[in-house]
Motif scaffolding. Structure first.
Motif, PDB file in Angstrom:
ATOM      1  N   GLN A 143      -2.655  -4.275  10.388  1.00 28.69           N
ATOM      2  CA  GLN A 143      -2.725  -3.891  11.621  1.00 28.69           C
ATOM      3  C   GLN A 143      -1.335  -3.663  12.174  1.00 28.69           C
ATOM      4  O   GLN A 143      -1.124  -2.390  12.912  1.00 28.69           O
ATOM      5  N   ASP A 144      -0.296  -4.382  11.877  1.00 34.62           N
ATOM      6  CA  ASP A 144       0.988  -4.114  12.497  1.00 34.62           C
ATOM      7  C   ASP A 144       1.661  -2.972  11.660  1.00 34.62           C
ATOM      8  O   ASP A 144       2.090  -2.115  12.670  1.00 34.62           O
ATOM      9  N   ILE A 145       1.079  -2.766  10.480  1.00 34.71           N
ATOM     10  CA  ILE A 145       1.876  -1.522   9.938  1.00 34.71           C
ATOM     11  C   ILE A 145       1.246  -0.136  10.578  1.00 34.71           C
ATOM     12  O   ILE A 145       1.544   0.857  10.925  1.00 34.71           O
ATOM     13  N   VAL A 146      -0.239  -0.253  10.750  1.00 41.16           N
ATOM     14  CA  VAL A 146      -1.096   0.795  11.436  1.00 41.16           C
ATOM     15  C   VAL A 146      -0.373   1.116  12.721  1.00 41.16           C
ATOM     16  O   VAL A 146      -0.239   2.182  13.160  1.00 41.16           O
ATOM     17  N   GLU A 147       0.027  -0.059  13.456  1.00 40.55           N
ATOM     18  CA  GLU A 147       0.526   0.030  14.866  1.00 40.55           C
ATOM     19  C   GLU A 147       1.804   0.877  15.053  1.00 40.55           C
ATOM     20  O   GLU A 147       1.972   1.880  15.674  1.00 40.55           O
ATOM     21  N   GLU A 148       2.443   0.540  13.957  1.00 43.11           N
ATOM     22  CA  GLU A 148       3.964   1.105  13.891  1.00 43.11           C
ATOM     23  C   GLU A 148       3.641   2.540  13.580  1.00 43.11           C
ATOM     24  O   GLU A 148       4.514   3.669  14.155  1.00 43.11           O
ATOM     25  N   ARG A 149       2.730   3.110  12.476  1.00 44.31           N
ATOM     26  CA  ARG A 149       2.658   4.326  12.285  1.00 44.31           C
ATOM     27  C   ARG A 149       2.150   5.150  13.277  1.00 44.31           C
ATOM     28  O   ARG A 149       2.486   6.163  13.395  1.00 44.31           O
ATOM     29  N   GLU A 150       1.286   4.668  14.184  1.00 42.44           N
ATOM     30  CA  GLU A 150       0.507   5.079  15.035  1.00 42.44           C
ATOM     31  C   GLU A 150       1.320   5.614  16.203  1.00 42.44           C
ATOM     32  O   GLU A 150       1.290   6.510  16.838  1.00 42.44           O
ATOM     33  N   LYS A 151       2.498   4.833  16.541  1.00 50.26           N
ATOM     34  CA  LYS A 151       3.414   5.254  17.450  1.00 50.26           C
ATOM     35  C   LYS A 151       3.818   6.195  17.239  1.00 50.26           C
ATOM     36  O   LYS A 151       4.640   7.228  18.035  1.00 50.26           O
ATOM     37  N   THR A 152       4.280   6.742  15.771  1.00 51.70           N
ATOM     38  CA  THR A 152       4.882   7.901  15.566  1.00 51.70           C
ATOM     39  C   THR A 152       4.061   9.360  15.201  1.00 51.70           C
ATOM     40  O   THR A 152       4.324  10.136  14.932  1.00 51.70           O
ATOM     41  N   GLY A 153       2.622   8.868  15.594  1.00 53.05           N
ATOM     42  CA  GLY A 153       1.700  10.031  15.557  1.00 53.05           C
ATOM     43  C   GLY A 153       1.036  10.115  14.261  1.00 53.05           C
ATOM     44  O   GLY A 153       0.179  10.924  14.276  1.00 53.05           O
ATOM     45  N   LEU A 154       1.256   9.205  13.505  1.00 53.31           N
ATOM     46  CA  LEU A 154       0.677   9.424  11.876  1.00 53.31           C
ATOM     47  C   LEU A 154      -0.835   8.733  11.972  1.00 53.31           C
ATOM     48  O   LEU A 154      -1.180   7.728  12.659  1.00 53.31           O
TER      49      LEU A 154
END
Ligand code: SF4
Ligand code: SF4
Length: 208
Positions: A143-154
């Motif tokens: 979930q932490d990885i997903v959150e970081e990715r989503e911040k960059t629009g991925l």
């Protein structure tokens, strides 16, 4: 009671199904650059119950390949697991006890581990028979990885569990000779699947 033995062709189907699950999981994990390496946690102490006779029988398909001495040792661990879970439940807590198939941090029945063991970790979705889509966010690290990715629009890839579960239902149906309605609903931990012995054909008034 007569034992329900998983025929070889269904054991092969289970194997294929599990392989597909692992492939889908790996694809998503790779896309997210996620792995369990270095994780301080061990998901094998998560409390899960399992619902198919086919998985129960497949677990026993693997257990039987172990030396009798090891099987006896595992049974002892499973009995301890059940007692520990009861203690937690009596206190109104959700049990968190290490799986009896985990020895020194590793799964000792890896090839026969259950569906939940193979799908926990990365994001997934499942469509229920009523059409409702159930999302699973993955474990806390993912979930932490997903959150970081989503911040960059991925966008977040996920495992689509529905086709795999539908396949599992087909195997279950064939295994129970299209008489699923005659069998008690299952809700067993791995430890209970071990201590109860392999699944059997129900007799009238049989309770598990
Ligand atoms: S699935 Fe997540 S929480 Fe579980 S061991 Fe792997 S990284 Fe850790
Ligand atoms: S069966 Fe194996 S992978 Fe699954 S919880 Fe038990 S030890 Fe962990």
């Amino acid at each position: 009671m007569k034992e329900l033995v998983l025929p070889e062709h269904l054991a092969e189907k289970m194997e294929q199904l599990y392989q597909q699950m692992e492939k889908d999981y790996s694809n998503v994990a790779r896309a997210l650059e996620f792995s369990c390496e270095g994780c301080p946690d061990n998901c094998c102490d998560s409390y899960f119950q399992h619902h198919t006779y086919a998985e129960w029988a497949y677990l026993w398909h693997g257990l039987r390949q172990m030396p009798q001495e090891k099987q006896d040792q595992i049974r002892g661990w499973a009995e301890t697991y059940i007692a520990e879970c009861r203690k937690a439940e009596d206190k109104g807590e959700r049990p968190q006890v290490m799986c009896p198939l985990n020895e020194e941090g590793l799964c000792i029945l890896y090839a026969h581990r259950l569906l939940v063991c193979r799908t926990h970790g990365v994001p997934a979705r499942m469509r229920r028979p009523d059409g409702k889509v159930m999302p699973f966010p993955g474990c806390f690290r993912c979930q932490d990885i997903v959150e970081e990715r989503e911040k960059t629009g991925l966008k977040t890839p996920h495992v689509e569990r529905t086709p795999l579960l539908m396949e599992l239902v087909k195997v279950e149906d064939e295994f129970l000779e299209h008489k699923r309605h005659m069998y008690p609903r299952l809700k067993l931990t791995i430890a209970e699947m071990i201590v109860n012995g392999p699944p059997s054909i129900p007799t009238p008034h049989c309770e598990r």
